[in-house]
Design an enzyme around this catalytic site. Structure first.
Site, short mmCIF file in Angstrom:
data_model
loop_
_atom_site.label_atom_id
_atom_site.label_comp_id
_atom_site.label_asym_id
_atom_site.label_seq_id
_atom_site.Cartn_x
_atom_site.Cartn_y
_atom_site.Cartn_z
N SER A 125 0.80 -1.23 0.00
CA SER A 125 0.00 0.00 0.00
C SER A 125 0.83 1.28 0.00
CB SER A 125 -0.91 0.02 1.23
OG SER A 125 -0.13 -0.11 2.40
N ASP A 178 -3.78 7.71 8.14
CA ASP A 178 -4.60 6.76 8.89
C ASP A 178 -3.70 6.05 9.90
OD1 ASP A 178 -3.25 4.74 7.51
OD2 ASP A 178 -4.93 4.29 6.15
N HIS A 215 -0.65 4.53 7.46
CA HIS A 215 -0.03 5.14 6.28
C HIS A 215 0.33 6.61 6.49
CE1 HIS A 215 -2.48 1.73 4.75
NE2 HIS A 215 -1.33 1.46 4.20
#
Ligand SMILES: *[C@@H]1O[C@H](CO)[C@@H](O)[C@H](O)[C@H]1NC(C)=O
Ligand SMILES: *[C@@H]1O[C@H](CO)[C@@H](O)[C@H](O)[C@H]1NC(C)=O
Ligand SMILES: *[C@@H]1O[C@H](CO)[C@@H](O)[C@H](O)[C@H]1NC(C)=O
Ligand SMILES: *[C@@H]1O[C@H](CO)[C@@H](O)[C@H](O)[C@H]1NC(C)=O
Length: 356
Positions: free
Chosen positions: A41, A331, A334
């Protein structure tokens, strides 16, 4: 040349060097043709939008600070580190997702990302969220090469590949899933053994990239995993602070990765450059000295409570902070776009040395 002249020249070139990424943002500093990216990610611009997985960020507030203010699949409010790098290399402003059906040949030859949020170098990690494992990402790269060969011929394709930068950014999910939080698949092995297993996989990936023609390969190390808001929350520490043991693990892993890369480097042909990209130091710097980078909040994400929200639990119903550039994390796992921008400046210095 006098000492002071030497000194002022070196200060000047150091200054120039620092300004390079910004000043020459539209002009490549070398003949880098493309940026091809693999991993999780941290570098997935939206490949997961096109596969059946729950590991997705194709909803607001993700993407709210992108130029069009729309969610793209990036697990952050704006750009990823690899978007900034593509821009500093003079290639483009946003590095597209390979699986995007709108991807044109012209976009393809200046670089794409094959990454998939949730992936790890351990198959157990990938199966857990049904995402694209490394061998599928590499198969997709082979497919991309065939597509370029049909369009531009084998010679030109070989030139594009050998003058491209390849980046691999993965491993944090493996540590979260298999070493720290869930420990489902590999509860019987130590962190050290697991690190060695990840390093073996990294070596195989480098060999495979080399075989397909890659000559500039950069591997991102582990971040300070013990400072991820999710990890701090799970530890139950109060007041909130980083988990030193997990950060120590990241540092140990990074030293071993550095050693592996220099060993492999000495075995490869002279035109091949392997590069360790340090994400630990720039992230730790921002956490230790937030004010000097313009941050106000370090160990909590901007989305929701900032304690645990990520992926589907970070959504339009989450009360989200007004200005994500004041947060190191967007978040619970991340980095924010602002944090990624700082990281990418330090990484670019390292890449610039590799391609010099
Ligand atoms: C870039 O490519 C041109 C032409 O192919 C060559 O003359 C030049 O030396 C290259 N520059 C670098 C920095 O490699
Ligand atoms: C990677 O994923 C593909 C597709 O799900 C699967 O067929 C393959 O066995 C996986 N690779 C490894 C090394 O497990
Ligand atoms: C750990 O468990 C896995 C799966 O059960 C097994 O394949 C592996 O050999 C075990 N490793 C060790 C070091 O015992
Ligand atoms: C380096 O090359 C030597 C000789 O070809 C080989 O024995 C060794 O295993 C290689 N080391 C690595 C790390 O690939």
């Amino acid at each position: 040349m006098t000492r002071s002249m030497e000194k002022s020249i070196s200060t000047f070139s150091a200054l120039l060097y620092m300004l390079l990424p910004l000043t020459f943002a539209t002009k490549p500093p070398s003949n880098v043709t493309a940026l091809f990216v693999f991993g999780d990610s941290t570098v997935d611009p939206g490949n997961n939008n096109y596969i059946p997985t729950t590991a997705r960020a194709d909803h607001l507030p993700y993407g709210r600070d992108l130029p069009n203010h729309e969610p793209s699949g990036r697990n952050t409010n704006g750009k990823l580190v690899t978007d900034f790098l593509a821009s500093y290399l003079g290639l483009k402003e946003l590095l597209p997702a390979y699986l995007d059906p709108r991807l044109s040949e012209k976009e393809l030859i200046s670089g794409v990302s094959f990454a998939s949020a949730g992936m790890g170098l351990d198959e157990i990690t990938c199966r857990r969220s049904n995402v694209l494992n490394m061998s599928t990402q590499l198969d997709n790269f082979d497919e991309a090469v065939k597509r370029m060969q049909r369009m531009f011929g084998p010679g030109e394709t070989m030139r594009i590949v050998s003058d491209a930068i390849f980046i691999l950014s993965a491993g944090t999910n493996d540590m979260l899933v298999n070493a720290y939080n869930l420990r489902i698949g590999r509860s019987n092995i130590s962190v050290t053994e697991f690190h060695d297993f990840l390093l073996q996989n990294t070596q195989l990936i480098i060999q495979r990239l080399y075989e397909v023609g890659a000559r500039k390969i950069a591997i991102v190390g582990h971040p300070p995993i013990g400072c991820l808001p999710l990890q701090v929350t799970l530890s139950g520490k109060f007041p909130r602070s980083c988990i030193d043991s997990q950060n120590k693990d990241s540092q140990d892993f990074n030293s071993k990765l550095g050693l592996l890369l220099s060993t492999l480097q000495s075995n490869l042909t002279e035109d091949t450059k392997l590069n360790f990209l340090d994400i630990y130091t720039p992230v730790m710097d921002m956490i230790n000295e937030p004010a000097s980078f313009g941050f106000e909040t370090t160990l909590r994400g901007c989305c929701g409570t900032g304690l645990f929200e990520l992926g589907s639990s970070c959504n339009i119903f989450s009360p989200t902070c007004p200005d994500a550039s004041k947060y190191v994390f967007f978040d619970a796992v991340h980095p924010s776009e602002a944090a990624s921008e700082h990281v990418s400046k330090t990484m670019y210095e390292s890449l610039a040395r590799m391609i010099a």
